[in-house]
Design a protein around this motif. Structure first.
Motif, mmCIF file in Angstrom:
data_model
loop_
_atom_site.group_PDB
_atom_site.id
_atom_site.type_symbol
_atom_site.label_atom_id
_atom_site.label_comp_id
_atom_site.label_asym_id
_atom_site.label_seq_id
_atom_site.Cartn_x
_atom_site.Cartn_y
_atom_site.Cartn_z
ATOM 1 N N GLN A 95 17.236 -13.120 -4.704
ATOM 2 C CA GLN A 95 17.305 -13.305 -3.337
ATOM 3 C C GLN A 95 18.974 -13.795 -2.943
ATOM 4 O O GLN A 95 18.881 -12.825 -1.984
ATOM 5 N N LYS A 96 19.625 -14.356 -4.068
ATOM 6 C CA LYS A 96 20.834 -15.164 -3.627
ATOM 7 C C LYS A 96 21.234 -13.346 -3.489
ATOM 8 O O LYS A 96 22.496 -13.569 -3.021
ATOM 9 N N ALA A 97 21.180 -13.299 -4.844
ATOM 10 C CA ALA A 97 22.300 -11.848 -5.509
ATOM 11 C C ALA A 97 21.977 -11.127 -3.919
ATOM 12 O O ALA A 97 23.044 -9.857 -3.576
ATOM 13 N N GLU A 98 21.040 -10.919 -3.723
ATOM 14 C CA GLU A 98 20.983 -9.681 -2.884
ATOM 15 C C GLU A 98 21.453 -10.293 -1.189
ATOM 16 O O GLU A 98 22.324 -9.003 -0.730
ATOM 17 N N SER A 99 21.132 -11.497 -1.141
ATOM 18 C CA SER A 99 22.028 -11.253 0.414
ATOM 19 C C SER A 99 23.742 -11.610 0.202
ATOM 20 O O SER A 99 24.638 -11.252 0.987
ATOM 21 N N GLU A 100 24.255 -11.962 -0.918
ATOM 22 C CA GLU A 100 25.609 -12.006 -1.275
ATOM 23 C C GLU A 100 26.043 -10.953 -1.824
ATOM 24 O O GLU A 100 27.925 -10.729 -2.096
ATOM 25 N N LYS A 210 20.238 -2.225 -7.059
ATOM 26 C CA LYS A 210 18.553 -2.616 -7.461
ATOM 27 C C LYS A 210 18.894 -3.210 -8.768
ATOM 28 O O LYS A 210 17.533 -4.245 -9.024
ATOM 29 N N SER A 211 19.392 -2.681 -9.461
ATOM 30 C CA SER A 211 19.385 -2.876 -10.881
ATOM 31 C C SER A 211 20.538 -4.240 -10.960
ATOM 32 O O SER A 211 20.114 -5.150 -11.947
ATOM 33 N N LEU A 212 21.495 -3.811 -10.472
ATOM 34 C CA LEU A 212 22.375 -5.163 -10.289
ATOM 35 C C LEU A 212 21.718 -6.289 -9.915
ATOM 36 O O LEU A 212 21.947 -7.703 -10.246
#
Length: 411
Positions: A95-100, A210-212
């Motif tokens: 979730q952090k990776a998604e937001s950043e 999405k995989s990242l």
């Protein structure tokens, strides 16, 4: 066959090693098998040699249809809650990776042999898939690979949880030929194909957001002594892992903390249901190869056909290590582990698994993935022909790589 109703209390686990056929039906409550949720009223069938573990957080009732009592309810301390907490931590990182707009977690699971590494990896990616994530599962266990057959390393994007009965639906896997049962038989070659695999996985991650974000889960062999430990460090660095999960080995965890200070190392207990399975490993390998050709429920009919010697080219990767004392004075043999040797077809190839390379150039056999497998069933030296078992009616690419893995087709 008899039917028994079994009540599994919250936090308990029903474990079984199937001797013959066993059928499970969830009657009430909620339960899962290695992270895959079971549906009420659906019957799940497990065949000889398979292992299952039904865990429930809230309690459930199941029916077991079997002619043997090859199952039991375990009341020992179960680490599944701990594993689920790790999943929760990984999801927070996603979730952090998604937001950043950054990279998701990369996890390597390691430990001694037979501590449940493959099972933990399966649970982590299944839980992630149930949340809509698409992690990449990399299996570097050349002896008991979840994705491909023995003697290979493999990776695939997990888009849906594994089937409770059949495991992962193999959808466009990336597979590299190794050709041996353990990394120690050719550690140089093993490390080289691990590097090739990491390059492809990195490309996939960088080009598919999405995989990242979903990250990578890497399963390793239970091989930690001498060269094997150095290979673990090579895997961690090559895949640029953020977290190493060590199952049931304080010694290994302490050593990794010292040698890889930039990586977070977590020590977890193994499940009480994990037992040494040396006697079953050969059976597992045979079943995995048979499943490739005949399907998980023997519902596929493979092809048998003949090819002439001049239609194909066969190679072996890795030359035997020759002691320096046997070499001419002053001669140095460089990298025998990855030497590509042409092999003349002969009866010695019978029952050997051959990998079908995606390369048209023998010099690229190390860096190119493989397309599939065939098994040599017969060699006629007089007619100069080979009889092959194959899931396809022909072999489109004519560069084949011989493996030390054998399969005797008794069907």
């Amino acid at each position: 066959m008899t039917t028994k109703e079994i009540v599994i209390e919250a936090g308990q686990e029903l474990r079984g090693d199937v001797d013959e056929t066993l059928t499970v039906e969830l009657r009430s409550g909620k339960a899962e098998i290695f992270g895959t949720e079971l549906a009420i009223g659906q019957k799940y069938q497990f065949t000889s040699g398979m292992k299952f573990s039904i865990f429930t957080y809230w309690g459930c009732t199941v029916n077991i249809i079997s002619s043997h009592d090859d199952y039991y309810v375990a009341r020992d301390e179960n680490p599944t809650h701990i594993y689920l907490n790790v999943h929760g931590m990984l999801e927070q990182l996603r979730q952090k990776a998604e937001s950043e707009k950054t990279r998701g977690p990369r996890i390597m699971v390691t430990g001694l042999p037979d501590v449940g590494k493959s099972t933990l990896c399966r649970m982590l990616v299944n839980w992630a898939a149930r949340l809509g994530r698409t992690p990449i599962l990399v299996d570097l266990d050349v002896g008991q690979n979840q994705i491909s057959i023995p003697g290979t390393i493999a990776a695939m994007v997990i888009r849906r949880p594994a089937s409770a009965e059949e495991g992962f639906r193999i959808d466009m896997p990336l597979v590299f030929h190794y050709g041996y049962k353990t990394p120690g038989e050719n550690i140089g070659l093993y490390n080289e194909i691990v590097s090739s695999m990491a390059m492809y996985v990195n490309i996939r991650s960088e080009n598919v957001e999405k995989s990242l974000i979903s990250g990578v889960v890497v399963n390793t062999c239970g091989y930690i002594r001498q060269e094997g430990y150095e290979s673990f460090k090579h895997v961690a660095k090559t895949f640029d892992v953020d977290i190493i999960i060590v199952l049931d080995s304080e010694w290994l965890a302490t050593k990794l903390v010292s040698d890889l200070p930039s990586v977070k190392v977590i020590t977890l207990p193994k499940s009480g249901g994990v037992v040494p399975k040396d006697a079953a490993k050969d059976k597992f390998r045979e079943n995995k190869i048979r499943e490739y050709f005949y399907g998980p429920k023997n519902n596929i009919c493979p092809h048998v056909f003949t090819m002439e010697f001049n239609e194909i080219k066969i190679y072996k990767i890795g030359a035997p290590q020759i002691p320096d004392s046997c070499l001419p004075a002053g001669m140095i043999l460089k990298n025998p582990y990855n030497k590509i040797l042409p092999i003349a077809p002969s009866p010695a190839l019978v029952h050997h698994v051959l990998s079908v390379s995606s390369s048209n150039d023998p010099e690229q056999l190390l860096t190119k993935n493989i397309l599939g497998f065939v098994v040599v069933q017969h060699v006629d030296s007089d007619k100069r022909t080979l009889t092959l078992l194959s899931p396809q009616p022909n072999v489109k690419n004519k560069l084949l790589i011989v493996s030390d893995i054998l399969f005797v087709d008794m069907k």
